[in-house]
Write an enzyme that holds these catalytic residues in place. Structure first.
Site, PDB file in Angstrom:
ATOM      1  N   ALA A   1       0.720  -1.410   0.270  1.00 53.13           N
ATOM      2  CA  ALA A   1       0.089  -0.317   0.002  1.00 53.13           C
ATOM      3  C   ALA A   1       1.460   1.261   0.181  1.00 53.13           C
ATOM      4  CB  ALA A   1      -0.930   0.010   0.761  1.00 53.13           C
TER       5      ALA A   1
ATOM      6  N   GLY B   1       0.837  -4.951   1.375  1.00 57.80           N
ATOM      7  CA  GLY B   1      -0.297  -4.831   0.108  1.00 57.80           C
ATOM      8  C   GLY B   1      -0.196  -6.331  -1.282  1.00 57.80           C
TER       9      GLY B   1
ATOM     10  N   GLU C   1      -0.288  -9.728  -0.228  1.00 58.95           N
ATOM     11  CA  GLU C   1      -1.769  -9.488  -0.336  1.00 58.95           C
ATOM     12  C   GLU C   1      -2.488 -10.496  -1.252  1.00 58.95           C
ATOM     13  OE1 GLU C   1      -1.849  -6.321   2.419  1.00 58.95           O
ATOM     14  OE2 GLU C   1      -2.364  -7.784   4.235  1.00 58.95           O
TER      15      GLU C   1
ATOM     16  N   GLU D   1       4.214  -5.274   7.254  1.00 55.30           N
ATOM     17  CA  GLU D   1       3.489  -3.540   8.174  1.00 55.30           C
ATOM     18  C   GLU D   1       3.769  -3.730   9.536  1.00 55.30           C
ATOM     19  OE1 GLU D   1       2.706  -6.140   5.897  1.00 55.30           O
ATOM     20  OE2 GLU D   1       0.459  -5.749   5.184  1.00 55.30           O
TER      21      GLU D   1
HETATM   22  N1  DAK Z   1       4.705   3.709  -0.704  1.00 53.25           N
HETATM   23  C1  DAK Z   1       5.063   4.533  -0.869  1.00 53.25           C
HETATM   24  N2  DAK Z   1       6.058   4.327  -1.829  1.00 53.25           N
HETATM   25  C2  DAK Z   1       6.654   3.339  -2.221  1.00 53.25           C
HETATM   26  C3  DAK Z   1       6.544   2.500  -1.834  1.00 53.25           C
HETATM   27  C4  DAK Z   1       5.323   1.822  -0.588  1.00 53.25           C
HETATM   28  N3  DAK Z   1       4.925   0.657  -0.051  1.00 53.25           N
HETATM   29  N4  DAK Z   1       7.739   1.284  -1.703  1.00 53.25           N
HETATM   30  C5  DAK Z   1       8.310   1.804  -2.434  1.00 53.25           C
HETATM   31  N5  DAK Z   1       7.865   3.522  -2.156  1.00 53.25           N
HETATM   32  C6  DAK Z   1       8.641   4.159  -3.910  1.00 53.25           C
HETATM   33  C7  DAK Z   1      10.198   4.951  -2.486  1.00 53.25           C
HETATM   34  O1  DAK Z   1       9.505   5.827  -1.286  1.00 53.25           O
HETATM   35  C8  DAK Z   1      10.700   5.857  -3.293  1.00 53.25           C
HETATM   36  O2  DAK Z   1      10.268   6.754  -3.828  1.00 53.25           O
HETATM   37  P1  DAK Z   1      11.539   8.194  -4.229  1.00 53.25           P
HETATM   38  O3  DAK Z   1      11.912   7.919  -2.858  1.00 53.25           O
HETATM   39  O4  DAK Z   1      12.469   7.755  -6.172  1.00 53.25           O
HETATM   40  O5  DAK Z   1      10.687   8.691  -4.325  1.00 53.25           O
HETATM   41  C9  DAK Z   1      10.545   4.334  -4.589  1.00 53.25           C
HETATM   42  O6  DAK Z   1       9.690   3.670  -4.394  1.00 53.25           O
HETATM   43  C10 DAK Z   1      11.908   3.453  -4.739  1.00 53.25           C
HETATM   44  O7  DAK Z   1      12.056   2.635  -3.305  1.00 53.25           O
HETATM   45  P2  DAK Z   1      13.688   3.063  -3.091  1.00 53.25           P
HETATM   46  O8  DAK Z   1      14.253   4.011  -3.642  1.00 53.25           O
HETATM   47  O9  DAK Z   1      12.765   2.981  -1.344  1.00 53.25           O
HETATM   48  O10 DAK Z   1      13.646   1.713  -3.654  1.00 53.25           O
HETATM   49  P3  DAK Z   1      14.901   0.393  -3.237  1.00 53.25           P
HETATM   50  O11 DAK Z   1      15.381  -1.020  -4.000  1.00 53.25           O
HETATM   51  O12 DAK Z   1      15.910   1.246  -2.178  1.00 53.25           O
HETATM   52  O13 DAK Z   1      14.770  -0.468  -1.866  1.00 53.25           O
HETATM   53  C11 DAK Z   1      12.694  -1.132  -1.338  1.00 53.25           C
HETATM   54  C12 DAK Z   1      13.058  -1.494  -1.999  1.00 53.25           C
HETATM   55  C13 DAK Z   1      10.638  -2.294  -1.318  1.00 53.25           C
HETATM   56  C14 DAK Z   1      13.267  -2.792  -0.461  1.00 53.25           C
HETATM   57  C15 DAK Z   1      11.402   0.107  -0.437  1.00 53.25           C
HETATM   58  O14 DAK Z   1      11.227   0.746  -1.118  1.00 53.25           O
HETATM   59  C16 DAK Z   1      10.840  -0.736   0.641  1.00 53.25           C
HETATM   60  O15 DAK Z   1      11.302  -0.951   1.646  1.00 53.25           O
HETATM   61  N6  DAK Z   1       9.880   0.013   0.407  1.00 53.25           N
HETATM   62  C17 DAK Z   1       8.141  -0.330   1.412  1.00 53.25           C
HETATM   63  C18 DAK Z   1       8.194  -1.482   1.853  1.00 53.25           C
HETATM   64  C19 DAK Z   1       7.020  -1.750   2.644  1.00 53.25           C
HETATM   65  O16 DAK Z   1       7.470  -1.422   3.861  1.00 53.25           O
HETATM   66  N7  DAK Z   1       5.561  -2.170   1.720  1.00 53.25           N
HETATM   67  C20 DAK Z   1       4.312  -2.423   2.495  1.00 53.25           C
HETATM   68  C21 DAK Z   1       4.096  -0.921   3.111  1.00 53.25           C
HETATM   69  S1  DAK Z   1       2.505  -1.380   4.397  1.00 53.25           S
HETATM   70  C22 DAK Z   1      -4.031  -0.814   6.006  1.00 53.25           C
HETATM   71  C23 DAK Z   1      -4.164  -1.421   5.126  1.00 53.25           C
HETATM   72  C24 DAK Z   1      -3.328  -1.554   3.843  1.00 53.25           C
HETATM   73  C25 DAK Z   1      -2.297  -1.962   4.748  1.00 53.25           C
HETATM   74  C26 DAK Z   1      -1.992  -1.582   5.985  1.00 53.25           C
HETATM   75  C27 DAK Z   1      -3.328  -1.142   7.086  1.00 53.25           C
HETATM   76  N8  DAK Z   1      -4.979  -0.782   7.545  1.00 53.25           N
HETATM   77  C28 DAK Z   1      -5.799   0.590   6.931  1.00 53.25           C
HETATM   78  C29 DAK Z   1      -4.727  -0.594   8.772  1.00 53.25           C
HETATM   79  C30 DAK Z   1      -0.672  -2.382   3.936  1.00 53.25           C
HETATM   80  C31 DAK Z   1       0.568  -2.021   4.359  1.00 53.25           C
HETATM   81  C32 DAK Z   1       0.959  -2.384   3.587  1.00 53.25           C
HETATM   82  O17 DAK Z   1       1.057  -2.285   2.471  1.00 53.25           O
END
Ligand code: DAK
Length: 260
Positions: A66, A111, A114, A134
């Site tokens: 997400a 997400g 998921e 998360e």
């Molecule tokens: N959201 C927004 N932007 C993201 C993103 C994300 N999930 N993942 C990556 N990006 C963006 C980065 O911010 C970066 O943007 P700029 O800085 O270039 O503007 C660009 O994509 C490239 O990412 P990185 O520079 O970080 O690339 P790396 O190769 O260094 O790292 C990575 C790749 C996938 C390891 C890293 O980007 C990362 O850790 N990303 C976050 C992954 C993550 O935590 N995903 C889970 C998201 S939480 C809920 C509803 C929904 C959910 C939960 C609760 N409720 C309402 C209760 C769902 C939650 C999730 O999915």
């Protein structure tokens, strides 16, 4: 209808849906979820589509989760509606009449993992990375990761992934049953297309009834699931496909299914 965050290509009986926000690693914001909802609603109503491939644009990500920048400022009420929107879209995909194949070409996190789990079959590249990170962001999964992951890989493995936020690669995902097959990155999409084509050549009503029996049956106890399977099996005998399939076998020729 044109989409901003999604590409749709239909080739023969196969539709390819590509989430197209590669600069944000295809992260899911509200607009993207709404577009996914629309595209899958349309595809579900299109009988000329026999199988759907879902993938991510670019070489790095299927979906990195997400959209964190979108989620950061949500109020509790907005967070709840965002979770409900995601769950509704993923349920639509899971219950689409046609099979959905996820072609996971990179990060499938939060997400993204998921979303992959809402698909029927997961083909993955050797560069894929799965995880439910998360807990690193101070939230539990909100798009049914706590429900679908244990059903796919078992409670113990799911809890380890969900409590640690650790990432696993495609081979490990295959080992624990999260991925069906692993391919070199350059071969993934062709493999997904070949699988979609193979499924498209079968009796489409039979494929759809089978999907329904599995999905509905897994929500019931075994006796009810078997009763439902018997109903679905009986229903198939009202179709031309059943007559054609069995006649073709006995006549030692290939069946020509019409999906009727
Ligand atoms: N959201 C927004 N932007 C993201 C993103 C994300 N999930 N993942 C990556 N990006 C963006 C980065 O911010 C970066 O943007 P700029 O800085 O270039 O503007 C660009 O994509 C490239 O990412 P990185 O520079 O970080 O690339 P790396 O190769 O260094 O790292 C990575 C790749 C996938 C390891 C890293 O980007 C990362 O850790 N990303 C976050 C992954 C993550 O935590 N995903 C889970 C998201 S939480 C809920 C509803 C929904 C959910 C939960 C609760 N409720 C309402 C209760 C769902 C939650 C999730 O999915």
């Amino acid at each position: 209808m044109g989409f901003e965050n999604i590409l749709l290509e239909v080739d023969g009986g196969t539709a390819i849906v590509t989430i197209n926000r590669p600069k944000a690693l295809n992260a899911l914001n509200e607009d993207t979820l709404k577009e996914l909802d629309q595209v899958f609603t349309d595809l579900g109503a299109d009988d000329s589509v026999h199988a759907v491939i879902l993938t991510g644009a670019g070489e790095k990500a299927f979906v990195a989760g997400a959209d964190i920048s979108f989620m950061k400022e949500l109020t509790a009420v907005e967070g709840r509606s965002f979770a409900l929107l995601g769950q509704a879209v993923f349920n639509r995909i899971e219950n689409l009449p046609q099979p959905v194949i996820a072609a996971i070409n990179g990060f499938a996190l939060g997400g993204g993992c998921e979303l992959a789990m809402a698909c029927d079959i997961r083909l993955v590249s050797d560069s894929a990375k799965f995880g439910q990170p998360e807990v690193n962001l101070g939230v539990p999964p909100g798009f049914a990761g706590t429900q679908r992951l244990p059903r796919l890989v078992g409670k113990g493995r799911a809890k380890e992934l969900l409590y640690t936020g650790d990432m696993i690669d495609g081979q490990e995902a295959y080992r624990i049953g999260l991925a069906n097959k692993v391919y070199p990155a350059g071969e993934l999409l062709d493999a997904a297309k070949a699988l979609a084509k193979k499924i498209s050549g079968k009796g489409q009503i039979a494929v759809r009834l089978t999907k329904s029996a599995i999905n509905q049956g897994l929500e019931m106890d075994a006796a009810r699931g078997m009763a439902y399977e018997a109903e679905v099996f009986g229903l198939a005998f009202s179709t031309n496909d059943q007559t054609e399939g069995m006649t073709a076998f006995l006549e030692k020729r290939k069946p020509e299914f019409k999906g009727k």
